[in-house]
Design a protein around this motif. Sequence first.
Motif, PDB file in Angstrom:
ATOM      1  N   GLY A   1       0.803  -1.214   0.000  1.00  0.00           N
ATOM      2  CA  GLY A   1       0.000   0.000   0.000  1.00  0.00           C
ATOM      3  C   GLY A   1       0.833   1.260   0.000  1.00  0.00           C
ATOM      4  N   HIS A   2       0.408   2.218   0.817  1.00  0.00           N
ATOM      5  CA  HIS A   2       1.070   3.518   0.829  1.00  0.00           C
ATOM      6  C   HIS A   2       2.513   3.450   1.323  1.00  0.00           C
ATOM      7  CE1 HIS A   2      -0.948   3.031   4.705  1.00  0.00           C
ATOM      8  NE2 HIS A   2       0.002   3.783   5.217  1.00  0.00           N
ATOM      9  N   ILE A   3       2.858   2.433   2.103  1.00  0.00           N
ATOM     10  CA  ILE A   3       4.241   2.283   2.554  1.00  0.00           C
ATOM     11  C   ILE A   3       5.127   1.895   1.370  1.00  0.00           C
ATOM     12  CG2 ILE A   3       5.811   0.993   4.050  1.00  0.00           C
ATOM     13  CD1 ILE A   3       3.474   0.778   6.036  1.00  0.00           C
ATOM     14  N   ALA A   4       4.644   0.987   0.542  1.00  0.00           N
ATOM     15  CA  ALA A   4       5.405   0.600  -0.651  1.00  0.00           C
ATOM     16  C   ALA A   4       5.540   1.770  -1.618  1.00  0.00           C
ATOM     17  CB  ALA A   4       4.729  -0.588  -1.334  1.00  0.00           C
ATOM     18  N   VAL A   5       4.486   2.536  -1.758  1.00  0.00           N
ATOM     19  CA  VAL A   5       4.532   3.710  -2.637  1.00  0.00           C
ATOM     20  C   VAL A   5       5.599   4.688  -2.147  1.00  0.00           C
ATOM     21  CG1 VAL A   5       3.219   5.741  -3.364  1.00  0.00           C
ATOM     22  CG2 VAL A   5       2.154   3.489  -3.417  1.00  0.00           C
ATOM     23  N   ALA A   6       5.625   4.943  -0.852  1.00  0.00           N
ATOM     24  CA  ALA A   6       6.616   5.860  -0.280  1.00  0.00           C
ATOM     25  C   ALA A   6       8.028   5.287  -0.402  1.00  0.00           C
ATOM     26  CB  ALA A   6       6.285   6.148   1.179  1.00  0.00           C
ATOM     27  N   ALA A   7       8.189   3.993  -0.178  1.00  0.00           N
ATOM     28  CA  ALA A   7       9.515   3.367  -0.247  1.00  0.00           C
ATOM     29  C   ALA A   7      10.102   3.442  -1.645  1.00  0.00           C
ATOM     30  CB  ALA A   7       9.428   1.914   0.218  1.00  0.00           C
ATOM     31  N   HIS A   8       9.242   3.358  -2.643  1.00  0.00           N
ATOM     32  CA  HIS A   8       9.708   3.425  -4.028  1.00  0.00           C
ATOM     33  C   HIS A   8       9.746   4.851  -4.566  1.00  0.00           C
ATOM     34  CE1 HIS A   8      10.096  -0.855  -4.771  1.00  0.00           C
ATOM     35  NE2 HIS A   8       9.002  -1.028  -4.060  1.00  0.00           N
ATOM     36  N   LYS A   9       9.446   5.797  -3.665  1.00  0.00           N
ATOM     37  CA  LYS A   9       9.484   7.224  -4.001  1.00  0.00           C
ATOM     38  C   LYS A   9       8.610   7.584  -5.201  1.00  0.00           C
ATOM     39  CE  LYS A   9      14.116   7.860  -2.072  1.00  0.00           C
ATOM     40  NZ  LYS A   9      13.711   8.046  -0.744  1.00  0.00           N
ATOM     41  N   LEU A  10       7.454   6.938  -5.280  1.00  0.00           N
ATOM     42  CA  LEU A  10       6.494   7.251  -6.331  1.00  0.00           C
ATOM     43  C   LEU A  10       5.714   8.505  -5.951  1.00  0.00           C
ATOM     44  CD1 LEU A  10       5.163   3.645  -6.997  1.00  0.00           C
ATOM     45  CD2 LEU A  10       6.885   4.898  -8.304  1.00  0.00           C
ATOM     46  N   ASP A  11       5.335   9.264  -6.926  1.00  0.00           N
ATOM     47  CA  ASP A  11       4.556  10.469  -6.695  1.00  0.00           C
ATOM     48  C   ASP A  11       3.154  10.059  -6.230  1.00  0.00           C
ATOM     49  OD1 ASP A  11       4.134  13.203  -6.654  1.00  0.00           O
ATOM     50  OD2 ASP A  11       3.340  13.223  -8.702  1.00  0.00           O
ATOM     51  N   HIS A  12       2.702  10.650  -5.129  1.00  0.00           N
ATOM     52  CA  HIS A  12       1.396  10.297  -4.582  1.00  0.00           C
ATOM     53  C   HIS A  12       0.901  11.406  -3.656  1.00  0.00           C
ATOM     54  CE1 HIS A  12       4.215   9.106  -1.440  1.00  0.00           C
ATOM     55  NE2 HIS A  12       3.207   9.138  -0.585  1.00  0.00           N
ATOM     56  N   PRO A  13      -0.403  11.483  -3.440  1.00  0.00           N
ATOM     57  CA  PRO A  13      -0.925  12.478  -2.499  1.00  0.00           C
ATOM     58  C   PRO A  13      -0.628  12.039  -1.062  1.00  0.00           C
ATOM     59  CG  PRO A  13      -2.725  11.177  -3.390  1.00  0.00           C
ATOM     60  CD  PRO A  13      -1.481  10.749  -4.109  1.00  0.00           C
ATOM     61  N   TRP A  14      -0.176  12.961  -0.255  1.00  0.00           N
ATOM     62  CA  TRP A  14       0.189  12.630   1.125  1.00  0.00           C
ATOM     63  C   TRP A  14      -1.011  12.252   1.975  1.00  0.00           C
ATOM     64  CZ3 TRP A  14       4.341  16.777   2.683  1.00  0.00           C
ATOM     65  CH2 TRP A  14       5.499  16.541   1.932  1.00  0.00           C
ATOM     66  N   ARG A  15      -2.204  12.589   1.533  1.00  0.00           N
ATOM     67  CA  ARG A  15      -3.387  12.287   2.350  1.00  0.00           C
ATOM     68  C   ARG A  15      -3.650  10.784   2.459  1.00  0.00           C
ATOM     69  NH1 ARG A  15      -5.577  14.415  -2.376  1.00  0.00           N
ATOM     70  NH2 ARG A  15      -6.848  12.926  -3.540  1.00  0.00           N
ATOM     71  N   ILE A  16      -2.998   9.970   1.618  1.00  0.00           N
ATOM     72  CA  ILE A  16      -3.204   8.519   1.732  1.00  0.00           C
ATOM     73  C   ILE A  16      -2.507   7.950   2.965  1.00  0.00           C
ATOM     74  CG2 ILE A  16      -3.492   8.252  -0.749  1.00  0.00           C
ATOM     75  CD1 ILE A  16      -0.730   6.907  -0.844  1.00  0.00           C
ATOM     76  N   HIS A  17      -1.618   8.722   3.584  1.00  0.00           N
ATOM     77  CA  HIS A  17      -0.922   8.263   4.792  1.00  0.00           C
ATOM     78  C   HIS A  17      -1.824   8.508   5.996  1.00  0.00           C
ATOM     79  CE1 HIS A  17       2.784   7.457   2.669  1.00  0.00           C
ATOM     80  NE2 HIS A  17       2.578   8.578   2.012  1.00  0.00           N
ATOM     81  N   ASP A  18      -2.531   7.467   6.388  1.00  0.00           N
ATOM     82  CA  ASP A  18      -3.541   7.570   7.444  1.00  0.00           C
ATOM     83  C   ASP A  18      -3.102   6.906   8.752  1.00  0.00           C
ATOM     84  OD1 ASP A  18      -3.595   4.984   6.574  1.00  0.00           O
ATOM     85  OD2 ASP A  18      -5.738   4.923   6.165  1.00  0.00           O
ATOM     86  N   ASN A  19      -1.787   6.762   8.949  1.00  0.00           N
ATOM     87  CA  ASN A  19      -1.216   6.163  10.170  1.00  0.00           C
ATOM     88  C   ASN A  19      -1.558   4.694  10.341  1.00  0.00           C
ATOM     89  OD1 ASN A  19       0.182   8.459  11.000  1.00  0.00           O
ATOM     90  ND2 ASN A  19      -1.645   9.286  11.981  1.00  0.00           N
TER      91      ASN A  19
END
Length: 121
Positions: free
Chosen positions: A82-100
């Motif tokens: 999910g959003h952790i994989a997206v962040a780890a791969h440094k893909l462009d994404h809206p920060w609002r998907i990080h819901d803790n």
Amino acid sequence: MRISAGIQTIIDQAAKEKRCFYGSTHSQRRAMLNLARDGELKRTYCNTYMTAHQWDELVPPDRMLYTARSLGERHERRVFAGHIAVAAHKLDHPWRIHDNTVVIAASCSPTVRPSSRLRRI
């Protein structure tokens, strides 16, 4: 409350590894929980902490990566998704998907009590 030398060593090591830190012993966990209650530490997940100052300086994707690195050290077989994989791969994404929440790929049902902050896909 003052941070003890032992806890400070754990904090420094985690900072070098760009991850949150956790207590390995009962006394460490108790001390960290007390420091979190006093506002010196931020509890990012169960038995997972970061200094409040460091946490406030991180952007949402980095917050999740620091938490995931710490959890990955304790649970080596987990595959983050999910959003952790997206962040780890440094893909462009809206920060609002990080819901803790922490998202892991799991092929079986949980063996422990489910957490509201852990999602299995």
